[in-house]
Motif scaffolding. Structure first.
Motif, PDB file in Angstrom:
ATOM      1  N   LEU A  60      -4.891   7.013  -7.011  1.00 26.44           N
ATOM      2  CA  LEU A  60      -4.788   6.027  -8.088  1.00 26.44           C
ATOM      3  C   LEU A  60      -5.947   5.034  -8.033  1.00 26.44           C
ATOM      4  N   SER A  61      -6.382   4.678  -6.842  1.00 21.63           N
ATOM      5  CA  SER A  61      -7.502   3.745  -6.698  1.00 21.63           C
ATOM      6  C   SER A  61      -8.734   4.268  -7.421  1.00 21.63           C
ATOM      7  N   GLU A  62      -9.013   5.546  -7.263  1.00 18.22           N
ATOM      8  CA  GLU A  62     -10.193   6.121  -7.908  1.00 18.22           C
ATOM      9  C   GLU A  62     -10.043   6.131  -9.430  1.00 18.22           C
ATOM     10  N   GLY A  63      -8.843   6.418  -9.913  1.00 20.23           N
ATOM     11  CA  GLY A  63      -8.621   6.388 -11.350  1.00 20.23           C
ATOM     12  C   GLY A  63      -8.823   5.010 -11.927  1.00 20.23           C
ATOM     13  N   LEU A  64      -8.349   3.994 -11.237  1.00 19.53           N
ATOM     14  CA  LEU A  64      -8.502   2.615 -11.688  1.00 19.53           C
ATOM     15  C   LEU A  64      -9.966   2.182 -11.639  1.00 19.53           C
ATOM     16  N   ALA A  65     -10.681   2.623 -10.599  1.00 18.10           N
ATOM     17  CA  ALA A  65     -12.105   2.290 -10.492  1.00 18.10           C
ATOM     18  C   ALA A  65     -12.905   2.974 -11.595  1.00 18.10           C
ATOM     19  N   ALA A  66     -12.564   4.214 -11.888  1.00 22.51           N
ATOM     20  CA  ALA A  66     -13.263   4.945 -12.948  1.00 22.51           C
ATOM     21  C   ALA A  66     -13.013   4.299 -14.312  1.00 22.51           C
ATOM     22  N   ALA A  67     -11.880   3.600 -14.450  1.00 24.35           N
ATOM     23  CA  ALA A  67     -11.554   2.897 -15.697  1.00 24.35           C
ATOM     24  C   ALA A  67     -12.227   1.532 -15.780  1.00 24.35           C
ATOM     25  N   GLY A  68     -12.994   1.182 -14.745  1.00 26.78           N
ATOM     26  CA  GLY A  68     -13.745  -0.066 -14.768  1.00 26.78           C
ATOM     27  C   GLY A  68     -13.194  -1.167 -13.901  1.00 26.78           C
ATOM     28  N   GLY A  69     -12.112  -0.900 -13.173  1.00 29.24           N
ATOM     29  CA  GLY A  69     -11.522  -1.915 -12.324  1.00 29.24           C
ATOM     30  C   GLY A  69     -12.319  -2.151 -11.051  1.00 29.24           C
ATOM     31  N   LEU A  70     -12.263  -3.380 -10.549  1.00 30.15           N
ATOM     32  CA  LEU A  70     -12.863  -3.726  -9.264  1.00 30.15           C
ATOM     33  C   LEU A  70     -11.754  -3.612  -8.229  1.00 30.15           C
ATOM     34  N   VAL A  71     -11.695  -2.483  -7.562  1.00 32.54           N
ATOM     35  CA  VAL A  71     -10.499  -2.079  -6.836  1.00 32.54           C
ATOM     36  C   VAL A  71     -10.599  -2.309  -5.338  1.00 32.54           C
ATOM     37  N   THR A  72      -9.518  -2.871  -4.791  1.00 34.06           N
ATOM     38  CA  THR A  72      -9.282  -2.929  -3.352  1.00 34.06           C
ATOM     39  C   THR A  72      -8.052  -2.081  -3.077  1.00 34.06           C
ATOM     40  N   GLY A  73      -8.148  -1.169  -2.107  1.00 35.87           N
ATOM     41  CA  GLY A  73      -7.007  -0.345  -1.724  1.00 35.87           C
ATOM     42  C   GLY A  73      -6.604  -0.647  -0.296  1.00 35.87           C
ATOM     43  N   ILE A  74      -5.309  -0.863  -0.078  1.00 34.96           N
ATOM     44  CA  ILE A  74      -4.840  -1.146   1.278  1.00 34.96           C
ATOM     45  C   ILE A  74      -3.784  -0.136   1.693  1.00 34.96           C
ATOM     46  N   ASP A  75      -3.787   0.191   2.987  1.00 31.47           N
ATOM     47  CA  ASP A  75      -2.822   1.126   3.552  1.00 31.47           C
ATOM     48  C   ASP A  75      -2.824   0.912   5.059  1.00 31.47           C
ATOM     49  N   MET A  76      -1.754   1.336   5.714  1.00 35.84           N
ATOM     50  CA  MET A  76      -1.696   1.204   7.164  1.00 35.84           C
ATOM     51  C   MET A  76      -1.964   2.511   7.893  1.00 35.84           C
ATOM     52  N   VAL A  77      -2.237   3.572   7.137  1.00 35.40           N
ATOM     53  CA  VAL A  77      -2.557   4.868   7.757  1.00 35.40           C
ATOM     54  C   VAL A  77      -4.075   5.011   7.801  1.00 35.40           C
ATOM     55  N   GLY A  78      -4.646   4.804   8.971  1.00 31.88           N
ATOM     56  CA  GLY A  78      -6.086   4.833   9.106  1.00 31.88           C
ATOM     57  C   GLY A  78      -6.702   6.155   8.710  1.00 31.88           C
ATOM     58  N   ALA A  79      -6.023   7.256   9.019  1.00 31.28           N
ATOM     59  CA  ALA A  79      -6.556   8.574   8.683  1.00 31.28           C
ATOM     60  C   ALA A  79      -6.635   8.761   7.172  1.00 31.28           C
ATOM     61  N   SER A  80      -5.660   8.247   6.447  1.00 31.29           N
ATOM     62  CA  SER A  80      -5.683   8.340   4.984  1.00 31.29           C
ATOM     63  C   SER A  80      -6.839   7.532   4.415  1.00 31.29           C
ATOM     64  N   LEU A  81      -7.068   6.358   4.970  1.00 30.50           N
ATOM     65  CA  LEU A  81      -8.166   5.511   4.500  1.00 30.50           C
ATOM     66  C   LEU A  81      -9.523   6.171   4.760  1.00 30.50           C
ATOM     67  N   ALA A  82      -9.653   6.865   5.879  1.00 31.22           N
ATOM     68  CA  ALA A  82     -10.909   7.561   6.172  1.00 31.22           C
ATOM     69  C   ALA A  82     -11.180   8.638   5.124  1.00 31.22           C
ATOM     70  N   VAL A  83     -10.131   9.358   4.737  1.00 29.10           N
ATOM     71  CA  VAL A  83     -10.263  10.373   3.691  1.00 29.10           C
ATOM     72  C   VAL A  83     -10.611   9.712   2.363  1.00 29.10           C
ATOM     73  N   ALA A  84      -9.946   8.596   2.062  1.00 32.08           N
ATOM     74  CA  ALA A  84     -10.206   7.884   0.806  1.00 32.08           C
ATOM     75  C   ALA A  84     -11.652   7.418   0.733  1.00 32.08           C
TER      76      ALA A  84
END
Length: 230
Positions: free
Chosen positions: A61-85
């Motif tokens: 969803l973060s990428e979709g919002l960024a592609a729509a022009g949003g200035l996006v911050t994404g937060i999560d507690m799973v470090g491995a997921s964030l590395a993939v993101a």
């Protein structure tokens, strides 16, 4: 005490490498992501706005919002997921600020910072979902918008989301959903009011795995989305 479940962190850490596998165990999220994105963008002009994606996972969803022009911050507690993101976002040429933190901690550091806060498919995976609502209420600016998506706690969702999807068809990893942790719309509205948010809209989401059909609908007996304003 942090509002995290160690078992959930371990589960999503083990699945991190398949976040962007369109036909893997996150297929359902890929299928419904355009509907979630459309729900937000139809109600808010995200272009140039400060957006926060709470529980961003691999960044769908973060990428979709960024592609729509949003200035996006994404937060999560799973470090491995964030590395993939981060890796996927770099490869796509998008700019998204991913951080390993909780909504509650960020609310202490940056209250009222965001124009729009989205929190999709997270509430059932934390010990205290009302705490997420409270944090989102503190993070969003006055007049800003907050969006949630989750699964209703009904016999139909138990039958289709848990029994059928996880145990019969195997399209979702077993243990992903726990019936008692699912959230009813009335509960979400109550937590929103307690967080100083004003209810705007409730929409159902119909999803048919075969063919990947997903669309908004009237029925909220299974998946649903909710919009609040500050």
């Amino acid at each position: 005490m942090d509002n995290i479940d160690a078992g959930e962190i371990a589960r999503f850490s083990a699945m991190a490498d398949i976040w962007w596998d369109r036909y893997g165990e996150f297929k359902a999220l890929h299928d419904i992501n355009p509907v979630r994105l459309g729900y937000v963008c139809d109600r808010v002009d995200v272009n140039g706005k400060q957006l926060l994606d709470v529980g961003c996972g691999g960044g769908l969803l973060s990428e979709g919002l960024a592609a729509a022009g949003g200035l996006v911050t994404g937060i999560d507690m799973v470090g491995a997921s964030l590395a993939v993101a981060r890796a996927h976002t770099r490869a796509g040429g998008l700019q998204i600020d991913y951080r390993q933190t909780t909504a509650e901690k960020l609310a202490e550091e940056a209250p009222g910072r965001y124009d729009v806060v989205v929190c999709m498919e997270l509430l059932e995976h934390v010990p205290r979902p009302a705490s997420i609502l409270n944090a989102c209420g503190r993070l969003v600016k006055a007049g800003g918008d907050v969006f949630f998506a989750t699964v209703n706690r009904t016999w139909l969702s138990w039958l289709l989301v848990i029994v059928a999807a996880e145990h019969v068809m195997g399209i979702v990893r077993k243990g992903t959903h726990t019936y008692g942790k699912l959230v009813r719309p009335e509960e979400l509205k109550q937590w929103g009011r307690a967080a100083g948010l004003h209810f705007e809209n409730l929409s159902g989401l119909r999803y048919i795995p075969f063919g990947g059909y997903a669309a908004l609908c009237r029925s909220t007996k299974m998946n649903y989305l909710m919009h609040f304003k500050k």
